[in-house]
Structures are given as C-alpha cells and as structure tokens.
Scaffold this active site. Structure first.
Site, PDB file in Angstrom:
ATOM      1  N   LEU A   1       0.880  -1.155  -0.156  1.00 19.73           N
ATOM      2  CA  LEU A   1       0.016   0.023   0.137  1.00 19.73           C
ATOM      3  C   LEU A   1       0.903   1.333  -0.020  1.00 19.73           C
ATOM      4  O   LEU A   1       2.046   1.249   0.583  1.00 19.73           O
ATOM      5  CB  LEU A   1      -0.800  -0.038   1.060  1.00 19.73           C
ATOM      6  CG  LEU A   1      -1.919  -0.920   1.396  1.00 19.73           C
ATOM      7  CD1 LEU A   1      -2.785  -0.719   2.791  1.00 19.73           C
ATOM      8  CD2 LEU A   1      -2.993  -0.858   0.107  1.00 19.73           C
ATOM      9  N   ASP A   2       0.420   2.448  -0.632  1.00 20.39           N
ATOM     10  CA  ASP A   2       1.485   3.564  -0.625  1.00 20.39           C
ATOM     11  C   ASP A   2       1.468   3.921   0.733  1.00 20.39           C
ATOM     12  O   ASP A   2       0.512   3.810   1.723  1.00 20.39           O
ATOM     13  CB  ASP A   2       0.601   4.698  -1.433  1.00 20.39           C
ATOM     14  CG  ASP A   2       0.454   4.240  -2.858  1.00 20.39           C
ATOM     15  OD1 ASP A   2       1.199   3.293  -3.351  1.00 20.39           O
ATOM     16  OD2 ASP A   2      -0.493   4.933  -3.503  1.00 20.39           O
ATOM     17  N   ALA A   3       2.617   4.810   1.100  1.00 24.49           N
ATOM     18  CA  ALA A   3       2.700   5.573   2.651  1.00 24.49           C
ATOM     19  C   ALA A   3       1.438   5.977   2.814  1.00 24.49           C
ATOM     20  O   ALA A   3       0.985   5.920   4.141  1.00 24.49           O
ATOM     21  CB  ALA A   3       3.819   6.035   2.629  1.00 24.49           C
TER      22      ALA A   3
ATOM     23  N   THR B   1      -1.737   5.704   2.003  1.00 25.19           N
ATOM     24  CA  THR B   1      -2.913   4.902   2.004  1.00 25.19           C
ATOM     25  C   THR B   1      -3.059   4.105   3.484  1.00 25.19           C
ATOM     26  O   THR B   1      -2.137   3.567   3.907  1.00 25.19           O
ATOM     27  CB  THR B   1      -2.802   3.618   0.916  1.00 25.19           C
ATOM     28  OG1 THR B   1      -2.753   4.318  -0.487  1.00 25.19           O
ATOM     29  CG2 THR B   1      -4.131   3.076   0.712  1.00 25.19           C
TER      30      THR B   1
ATOM     31  N   ARG C   1      -4.876   5.753  -7.442  1.00 23.19           N
ATOM     32  CA  ARG C   1      -4.493   7.157  -7.663  1.00 23.19           C
ATOM     33  C   ARG C   1      -4.329   7.618  -8.999  1.00 23.19           C
ATOM     34  O   ARG C   1      -4.809   8.479  -9.684  1.00 23.19           O
ATOM     35  CB  ARG C   1      -3.194   7.477  -6.652  1.00 23.19           C
ATOM     36  CG  ARG C   1      -3.231   7.264  -5.527  1.00 23.19           C
ATOM     37  CD  ARG C   1      -2.070   7.487  -4.772  1.00 23.19           C
ATOM     38  NE  ARG C   1      -1.956   7.012  -3.370  1.00 23.19           N
ATOM     39  CZ  ARG C   1      -2.725   7.729  -2.213  1.00 23.19           C
ATOM     40  NH1 ARG C   1      -3.045   8.764  -2.369  1.00 23.19           N
ATOM     41  NH2 ARG C   1      -2.842   6.836  -1.329  1.00 23.19           N
TER      42      ARG C   1
END
Ligand code: URA
Length: 236
Positions: free
Chosen positions: A103-105, A107, A191
């Site tokens: 997961l992106d930082a 998110t 995104r």
C-alpha cells in the site's frame, strides 16, 4: 498439526516420500528419541524428528495478521527516508512477518502480514484476481462520464485497466467519496486511475481484500486471522 513422518521428511527436502518410508522401515527415523514405525505421525513444530541421526529443522509456525495500516507508514521492511514501517506496529509476535503486497505510504486500511511466503505469493499473483475494495475521496464532484471511465477501464502508461465497480457514491460540497472494487493490483493504481479521469485522490483507504474486512479494527491495531479465515484464504 500432526503429519505423517514421510511427508515431513520429504517437505524438509531430505528425500522422496518413498525414500523416507524406507528409512522409517529401516529404523533410521526417530521422534523425540524413540525409533519411529511406518504410519507414525509427528508435529513438525513441537516434535524432535531425527533422520539418520540428523535433526529435521523445526517448521516455523505460520502467522497471519490483519493490520489497520495508518497513513504515513511504509509497507517495505526498511525505508531509506527513515519513515516508520508497518512491522513497527506488530508487537509481541514471535514470527518475523512481512506485508502481503503493497500500500502506498499515504494509503490507510487493510494490510495482511504473514510469514507464509507461499500464500503471500499466491495472493499477489495476478492469476488470482482477488477483489480489493478501496474507499476513495477525490477532489471535486465526480461526473457520470468519469465514473463510467473508471468502471469501463482507464488507459494508463502500463496498459488499460480491467473493468471495476464504483459504488456507494456520496458527495460533499467539494469532494466525492466512493468505493472502488479492483481485481488487479498495479502500482498506485487507484491514484493513477482517478488522476487520469481528472480527479486527484485526497484520501485512500482499503476496506476489503477478498472476503477479509477491515471492520471496526482501530487504526494502527492488528488482529490474528481466525482459523476459518486462514482456511478460506487457502482456497482463494
Ligand atoms: N492503489 C493506489 O493508488 N494506492 C494504494 O496504496 C493501493 C491501491
């Protein structure tokens, strides 16, 4: 779990099951110091199994955790920028677990962690197409045309996206919130899809992975999966 000795010996890479059976029949296998007989079972985590005088490495207990990842934590095991890492949140866990996928930082939401490499690989494999549901907040009021584009597939640098489902759309004066169900997991996919249709994401939270739900687990907290959930995961 108790398993047949020949299965455990073969799984440890010492030889085929057939060979293992021959060793057992020849009295060359012992369990906790007692010579084993054909048909005997043992617990790979608790029992001391010796073959030809050498001890089999004990199997590490498999651990499956569901974490409510906070924004700001990275899902790698170390970060050159010194940001906190998700495993910092896993306290009192005897095994070294790692995140399943990324997961992106920025998110938040549901992240699985495990020490079961085979399961992690299977879940991450595109062939499995496990549904992942995200709660998305975008700037602006999502138009019907943009919603249709998200649902039908968006052309990204790395190719068109698979069809998705957009549901539970609600708007405030300046934002739209909706749930987006993806069947693939490309880098920063939500995104990039939203940006491509003209709506930058301002908040992103993963609510579900397959049948697993974040539910009301508090941010930063984790829980072990239930036995039933682990069995279902194995069937995905
Ligand atoms: N899609 C994104 O853009 N970011 C995530 O962290 C997960 C899915």
């Amino acid at each position: 779990m108790m398993e047949r000795l020949q299965k455990l010996i073969a799984a440890a890479g010492l030889g085929s099951r057939r060979q293992a059976e021959e060793w057992i029949a020849a009295g060359r296998v012992s369990v906790n110091g007692r010579i084993a007989a054909l048909g005997d079972k043992a617990d790979p985590q608790g029992d001391r199994i010796c073959v030809n005088g050498r001890e089999l490495p004990r199997a590490e207990e498999k651990v499956y955790l569901l974490l409510h990842k906070p924004a700001g934590y990275v899902t790698t095991l170390s970060d050159p920028q010194g940001r906190p890492i998700v495993t910092d949140l896993i306290k009192n866990c005897p095994a070294r677990v790692f995140p399943v996928g990324r997961l992106d930082a920025s998110t938040e939401g549901l992240l699985l962690l495990t020490n079961d490499g085979a399961l992690a690989q299977r879940l991450a494999h595109p062939r499995h197409k496990v549904d992942k549901t995200y709660l998305v907040k975008v700037r602006g009021l999502l138009s019907d045309a943009a919603r249709r584009r998200l649902e039908n597939g968006v052309r990204l640098d790395d190719g068109p996206t698979l069809p998705t489902v957009v549901e539970r759309v609600r708007t405030t004066a300046s934002n739209t919130w909706f749930e987006l169900v993806l069947r693939e997991g490309r880098n920063r996919q939500v995104r990039r899809m939203c940006e491509a249709v003209g709506y930058p994401v301002v908040r992103l939270k993963r609510l579900r992975v397959g049948f697993l739900e974040l539910g009301d687990l508090e941010v930063g907290k984790f829980r072990p999966l239930t036995r039933h959930e682990i069995l279902r995961l194995g069937e995905l």
